[in-house]
Write a protein that holds these residues in place. Sequence first.
Motif, PDB file in Angstrom:
ATOM      1  N   LEU A   1       7.640   3.369  -0.101  1.00  0.00           N
ATOM      2  CA  LEU A   1       6.699   2.591  -0.894  1.00  0.00           C
ATOM      3  C   LEU A   1       5.691   3.480  -1.621  1.00  0.00           C
ATOM      4  CD1 LEU A   1       6.013  -0.300   1.646  1.00  0.00           C
ATOM      5  CD2 LEU A   1       7.611  -0.257  -0.278  1.00  0.00           C
ATOM      6  N   ARG A   2       6.108   4.669  -2.000  1.00  0.00           N
ATOM      7  CA  ARG A   2       5.191   5.590  -2.652  1.00  0.00           C
ATOM      8  C   ARG A   2       5.332   5.514  -4.169  1.00  0.00           C
ATOM      9  NH1 ARG A   2       5.563  11.455  -0.231  1.00  0.00           N
ATOM     10  NH2 ARG A   2       3.389  11.537  -0.909  1.00  0.00           N
ATOM     11  N   GLY A   3       4.196   5.558  -4.858  1.00  0.00           N
ATOM     12  CA  GLY A   3       4.220   5.677  -6.299  1.00  0.00           C
ATOM     13  C   GLY A   3       4.587   4.401  -7.032  1.00  0.00           C
ATOM     14  N   ASP A   4       4.768   4.535  -8.343  1.00  0.00           N
ATOM     15  CA  ASP A   4       5.071   3.426  -9.239  1.00  0.00           C
ATOM     16  C   ASP A   4       6.500   2.938  -8.999  1.00  0.00           C
ATOM     17  OD1 ASP A   4       5.552   1.694 -11.317  1.00  0.00           O
ATOM     18  OD2 ASP A   4       4.800   3.033 -12.898  1.00  0.00           O
ATOM     19  N   PRO A   5       6.689   1.669  -8.582  1.00  0.00           N
ATOM     20  CA  PRO A   5       8.046   1.166  -8.326  1.00  0.00           C
ATOM     21  C   PRO A   5       8.970   1.293  -9.534  1.00  0.00           C
ATOM     22  CG  PRO A   5       6.394  -0.376  -7.511  1.00  0.00           C
ATOM     23  CD  PRO A   5       5.659   0.655  -8.320  1.00  0.00           C
ATOM     24  N   ARG A   6       8.396   1.255 -10.740  1.00  0.00           N
ATOM     25  CA  ARG A   6       9.217   1.327 -11.951  1.00  0.00           C
ATOM     26  C   ARG A   6       9.836   2.707 -12.137  1.00  0.00           C
ATOM     27  NH1 ARG A   6       4.533  -0.697 -15.865  1.00  0.00           N
ATOM     28  NH2 ARG A   6       3.531   0.861 -14.513  1.00  0.00           N
ATOM     29  N   ARG A   7       9.288   3.736 -11.504  1.00  0.00           N
ATOM     30  CA  ARG A   7       9.803   5.097 -11.631  1.00  0.00           C
ATOM     31  C   ARG A   7      10.493   5.577 -10.352  1.00  0.00           C
ATOM     32  NH1 ARG A   7       6.337   9.553 -12.646  1.00  0.00           N
ATOM     33  NH2 ARG A   7       8.243  10.486 -13.443  1.00  0.00           N
ATOM     34  N   ARG A   8      10.709   4.682  -9.395  1.00  0.00           N
ATOM     35  CA  ARG A   8      11.199   5.117  -8.088  1.00  0.00           C
ATOM     36  C   ARG A   8      12.685   5.446  -8.104  1.00  0.00           C
ATOM     37  NH1 ARG A   8       8.998   1.013  -4.148  1.00  0.00           N
ATOM     38  NH2 ARG A   8       7.004   1.899  -4.803  1.00  0.00           N
TER      39      ARG A   8
ATOM     40  N   ASP B   1       0.844  -1.195   0.000  1.00  0.00           N
ATOM     41  CA  ASP B   1       0.000   0.000   0.000  1.00  0.00           C
ATOM     42  C   ASP B   1       0.878   1.243   0.000  1.00  0.00           C
ATOM     43  OD1 ASP B   1      -2.521   1.327   2.321  1.00  0.00           O
ATOM     44  OD2 ASP B   1      -1.824   2.008   0.354  1.00  0.00           O
ATOM     45  N   PRO B   2       0.875   2.033  -1.080  1.00  0.00           N
ATOM     46  CA  PRO B   2       1.739   3.217  -1.123  1.00  0.00           C
ATOM     47  C   PRO B   2       1.404   4.226  -0.038  1.00  0.00           C
ATOM     48  CG  PRO B   2       0.887   2.690  -3.315  1.00  0.00           C
ATOM     49  CD  PRO B   2       0.118   1.867  -2.318  1.00  0.00           C
TER      50      PRO B   2
ATOM     51  N   PRO C   1      17.171  14.099  -2.329  1.00  0.00           N
ATOM     52  CA  PRO C   1      16.242  12.993  -2.059  1.00  0.00           C
ATOM     53  C   PRO C   1      14.818  13.282  -2.510  1.00  0.00           C
ATOM     54  CG  PRO C   1      16.722  14.198  -0.040  1.00  0.00           C
ATOM     55  CD  PRO C   1      17.611  14.782  -1.104  1.00  0.00           C
ATOM     56  N   VAL C   2      14.180  12.268  -3.042  1.00  0.00           N
ATOM     57  CA  VAL C   2      12.757  12.288  -3.351  1.00  0.00           C
ATOM     58  C   VAL C   2      12.183  10.963  -2.851  1.00  0.00           C
ATOM     59  CG1 VAL C   2      12.993  13.827  -5.341  1.00  0.00           C
ATOM     60  CG2 VAL C   2      13.163  11.360  -5.675  1.00  0.00           C
ATOM     61  N   GLU C   3      10.871  10.786  -2.971  1.00  0.00           N
ATOM     62  CA  GLU C   3      10.284   9.544  -2.481  1.00  0.00           C
ATOM     63  C   GLU C   3       9.526   8.780  -3.554  1.00  0.00           C
ATOM     64  OE1 GLU C   3       8.153   9.966   1.166  1.00  0.00           O
ATOM     65  OE2 GLU C   3       9.675  11.231   2.062  1.00  0.00           O
ATOM     66  N   SER C   4       9.425   9.339  -4.750  1.00  0.00           N
ATOM     67  CA  SER C   4       8.690   8.678  -5.820  1.00  0.00           C
ATOM     68  C   SER C   4       9.047   9.345  -7.138  1.00  0.00           C
ATOM     69  CB  SER C   4       7.177   8.776  -5.585  1.00  0.00           C
ATOM     70  OG  SER C   4       6.754  10.136  -5.650  1.00  0.00           O
ATOM     71  N   GLY C   5       8.628   8.707  -8.243  1.00  0.00           N
ATOM     72  CA  GLY C   5       8.826   9.325  -9.540  1.00  0.00           C
ATOM     73  C   GLY C   5       8.071  10.637  -9.664  1.00  0.00           C
ATOM     74  N   PHE C   6       6.876  10.704  -9.082  1.00  0.00           N
ATOM     75  CA  PHE C   6       6.106  11.946  -9.145  1.00  0.00           C
ATOM     76  C   PHE C   6       6.804  13.059  -8.360  1.00  0.00           C
ATOM     77  CE2 PHE C   6       2.506  14.514  -7.296  1.00  0.00           C
ATOM     78  CZ  PHE C   6       2.328  15.298  -8.431  1.00  0.00           C
ATOM     79  N   GLU C   7       7.348  12.729  -7.196  1.00  0.00           N
ATOM     80  CA  GLU C   7       8.099  13.745  -6.447  1.00  0.00           C
ATOM     81  C   GLU C   7       9.309  14.222  -7.257  1.00  0.00           C
ATOM     82  OE1 GLU C   7       9.454  13.507  -2.499  1.00  0.00           O
ATOM     83  OE2 GLU C   7       7.454  13.238  -1.637  1.00  0.00           O
ATOM     84  N   ARG C   8       9.909  13.327  -8.022  1.00  0.00           N
ATOM     85  CA  ARG C   8      11.030  13.730  -8.866  1.00  0.00           C
ATOM     86  C   ARG C   8      10.560  14.748  -9.916  1.00  0.00           C
ATOM     87  NH1 ARG C   8      12.446   9.078  -9.979  1.00  0.00           N
ATOM     88  NH2 ARG C   8      14.049   8.839  -8.384  1.00  0.00           N
ATOM     89  N   ASP C   9       9.362  14.525 -10.473  1.00  0.00           N
ATOM     90  CA  ASP C   9       8.794  15.484 -11.424  1.00  0.00           C
ATOM     91  C   ASP C   9       8.572  16.844 -10.767  1.00  0.00           C
ATOM     92  OD1 ASP C   9       8.761  13.467 -13.317  1.00  0.00           O
ATOM     93  OD2 ASP C   9       6.627  12.998 -13.027  1.00  0.00           O
ATOM     94  N   VAL C  10       8.066  16.827  -9.534  1.00  0.00           N
ATOM     95  CA  VAL C  10       7.810  18.083  -8.825  1.00  0.00           C
ATOM     96  C   VAL C  10       9.131  18.780  -8.479  1.00  0.00           C
ATOM     97  CG1 VAL C  10       6.828  19.120  -6.736  1.00  0.00           C
ATOM     98  CG2 VAL C  10       5.585  17.308  -7.945  1.00  0.00           C
TER      99      VAL C  10
END
Length: 315
Positions: free
Chosen positions: A140-147, A8-9, A184-193
């Motif tokens: 464990l946040r977001g899509d593991p493939r983009r982590r 569970d993300p 540091p980021v926690e997910s692919g989406f955070e990397r985008d932000v």
Amino acid sequence: NANQSTPDPDRERNDRPSKLALVLWRLMEAAGINVLKPLQESPPQYRLRDQLALLHNAGRQWRVTRNWRFSALSTTWAGDYKDKNSRFQRLLRKSRGDWAANQRRTGFMILFSPSVGDKVIRPAATSEPIELLSRVRQPLRGDPRRRGPYLAIANVDFGDEDDGDLRAVQCYAQPVFNGDTLFPVESGFERDVADLLMWLQASLFEAAPGLRIAIKKPLFAISTPKGLCRPDFILETAYGNRSPVRLVIEAMGMDTEHYLTAKATTLPRMQEIGPLFEITPEDTSSANAGVLGADLQRWVLNHVASPRLHYVREG
């Protein structure tokens, strides 16, 4: 109903971080890796080698035993794992007499790794992966493939009898921005932000050279009058002789009921730190990215700079 066999993300921030995660976060904070400095300070171009050196040097502040500091018992070079004659392994062996009877002699490897597996680290510096005794811990946040990519920290020892070959026991893998900037980021989406915030910093530096913006990724919870919280990002801003202003950016990566219920508690706490701007994946889509960038620029200028400064960079 959610598939119960799938991690569970939403639970990531409710999990207690591992001891290795806390060690890595302390190192990153001491080295300033979690802060992108104002461009007015002309920060040097980010390079992996320099960032790893900052982390290693930060370890000189801490003692692992009475006579041995963290920096002496750690390495950022993956090749040291198999090299018995490496300085890292030689110093770790030399430290044997300094460990208490109830302590296991332990060293640490801090490695940039494009990817990790269930029980394996794949460092960039060597083609040979490092196998672990236990599962890799990670957010464990977001899509593991983009982590990924990751900055991984592993503890190592010389086996149960303390006299064998070096083995890797546990690992925590922290997602980072890229191979040059270990922000540091926690997910692919955070990397985008984070990428958006770097653009914001550069565009407003051009528009208002007197506006200083540092981008910070909090690694530990912040105390507020309404309770603890850990925002995704904080913009620490200063403009002219005005009082510094902290602006909170939250990457709202999901819309599940559990996630939104948790945010209903934490978002008011974040607003105690400073004005809050929420960003969703839809906001960052190619169709909406231009509008988001312009809105974010206006929002920062309205809170920090003179209302007469209305510059907005298109595109």
